[in-house]
Write a protein that holds these residues in place. Structure first.
Motif, PDB file in Angstrom:
ATOM      1  N   THR A  13       0.809  -1.205   0.000  1.00 31.63           N
ATOM      2  CA  THR A  13       0.000   0.000   0.000  1.00 31.63           C
ATOM      3  C   THR A  13       0.843   1.256   0.000  1.00 31.63           C
ATOM      4  O   THR A  13       0.366   2.307  -0.329  1.00 31.63           O
ATOM      5  N   SER A  14       2.061   1.179   0.428  1.00 27.17           N
ATOM      6  CA  SER A  14       2.981   2.306   0.354  1.00 27.17           C
ATOM      7  C   SER A  14       4.367   1.725   0.192  1.00 27.17           C
ATOM      8  O   SER A  14       4.546   0.524   0.194  1.00 27.17           O
ATOM      9  N   SER A  71       4.263  -5.558 -10.066  1.00 29.82           N
ATOM     10  CA  SER A  71       4.147  -4.770  -8.844  1.00 29.82           C
ATOM     11  C   SER A  71       3.007  -3.768  -8.990  1.00 29.82           C
ATOM     12  O   SER A  71       2.770  -3.248 -10.079  1.00 29.82           O
ATOM     13  N   PRO A  72       2.320  -3.459  -7.895  1.00 30.84           N
ATOM     14  CA  PRO A  72       1.291  -2.415  -7.952  1.00 30.84           C
ATOM     15  C   PRO A  72       1.872  -1.048  -8.324  1.00 30.84           C
ATOM     16  O   PRO A  72       1.144  -0.176  -8.775  1.00 30.84           O
ATOM     17  N   GLN A  73       3.192  -0.876  -8.162  1.00 30.89           N
ATOM     18  CA  GLN A  73       3.822   0.395  -8.513  1.00 30.89           C
ATOM     19  C   GLN A  73       4.295   0.427  -9.967  1.00 30.89           C
ATOM     20  O   GLN A  73       4.713   1.477 -10.448  1.00 30.89           O
ATOM     21  N   SER A  74       4.248  -0.704 -10.671  1.00 36.26           N
ATOM     22  CA  SER A  74       4.657  -0.735 -12.076  1.00 36.26           C
ATOM     23  C   SER A  74       3.634   0.036 -12.910  1.00 36.26           C
ATOM     24  O   SER A  74       2.503   0.262 -12.469  1.00 36.26           O
ATOM     25  N   SER A 102      -0.151  -0.083 -11.654  1.00 36.74           N
ATOM     26  CA  SER A 102      -0.849   1.121 -11.187  1.00 36.74           C
ATOM     27  C   SER A 102      -2.011   1.471 -12.107  1.00 36.74           C
ATOM     28  O   SER A 102      -3.006   2.047 -11.660  1.00 36.74           O
ATOM     29  N   ASN A 104      -4.858  -1.225 -11.050  1.00 38.12           N
ATOM     30  CA  ASN A 104      -5.215  -1.280  -9.634  1.00 38.12           C
ATOM     31  C   ASN A 104      -6.435  -0.395  -9.360  1.00 38.12           C
ATOM     32  O   ASN A 104      -6.478   0.766  -9.742  1.00 38.12           O
ATOM     33  N   TYR A 132      -2.077   2.673 -19.236  1.00 39.29           N
ATOM     34  CA  TYR A 132      -0.785   2.782 -18.571  1.00 39.29           C
ATOM     35  C   TYR A 132       0.238   3.236 -19.591  1.00 39.29           C
ATOM     36  O   TYR A 132       0.047   3.097 -20.794  1.00 39.29           O
TER      37      TYR A 132
END
Length: 165
Positions: A4-5, A125-128, A132, A135, A145
């Motif tokens: 989440t962070s 990753s959720p940050q990719s 993102s 999500n 994206y």
């Protein structure tokens, strides 16, 4: 597994236990094994030309890096429940997308931290950029994206189910 962070990683109890077991092995029995390999290689003589010694030292370095990674991850981990099967894309889910609206050109992947990657399914990753982009979207929605070349790509969410791996 959910991130989440940058500092907190949410893990299912199963994922936490798996990573804890790996850390316990690497920081215990595996350290003893690699120390024995290094000691045995030292006894072979000249260390400058001792391939076994250098290979063992390199293995030790990789192992210690993994110990540090796991220690940091588990120190910042929060154990929680797997995501709900409510059709909303969230970390810890297996997502099926179709590229540019072509329902024959699909990709299944796990949206999770790289620490939980497996050979069974591709992990994003959720940050990719893709992670993102999808999500928080629901089944049937479109997501965009950014590609490495700066262009935008569109995908349609076909399926989102909790990972059971």
């Amino acid at each position: 597994m959910t991130q989440t962070s940058e500092n907190v990683t949410w893990l299912t109890q199963e994922a936490y236990n798996q990573l804890r077991a790996e850390l316990d092995y690497l920081s215990g029995p595996a350290r003893t094994e690699i120390a024995a390999k290094i000691a045995a290689a030292r006894e072979e003589g000249d260390l400058r030309e001792n391939g076994g010694y250098h290979a063992a030292k390199e293995e030790q370095g990789k192992q210690e890096l993994r110990v540090r990674q796991l220690t940091q991850l588990l120190e910042n981990a929060k154990v929680g429940e797997a995501p709900a099967a409510d059709g909303m894309v969230a970390p810890g889910m297996v997502v099926t997308i179709a590229f540019d609206g072509d329902e024959n050109d699909t990709l299944d992947f796990l949206l999770a931290s790289r620490e939980y990657a497996s050979a069974d399914i591709e992990t994003y990753s959720p940050q990719s950029p893709l992670g993102s982009g999808v999500n928080g979207k629901k089944i049937g929605e479109d997501a965009q994206y950014e590609l490495p070349n700066g262009k935008l790509a569109s995908v349609k969410i076909l399926k989102a189910e909790p990972y059971k791996g």
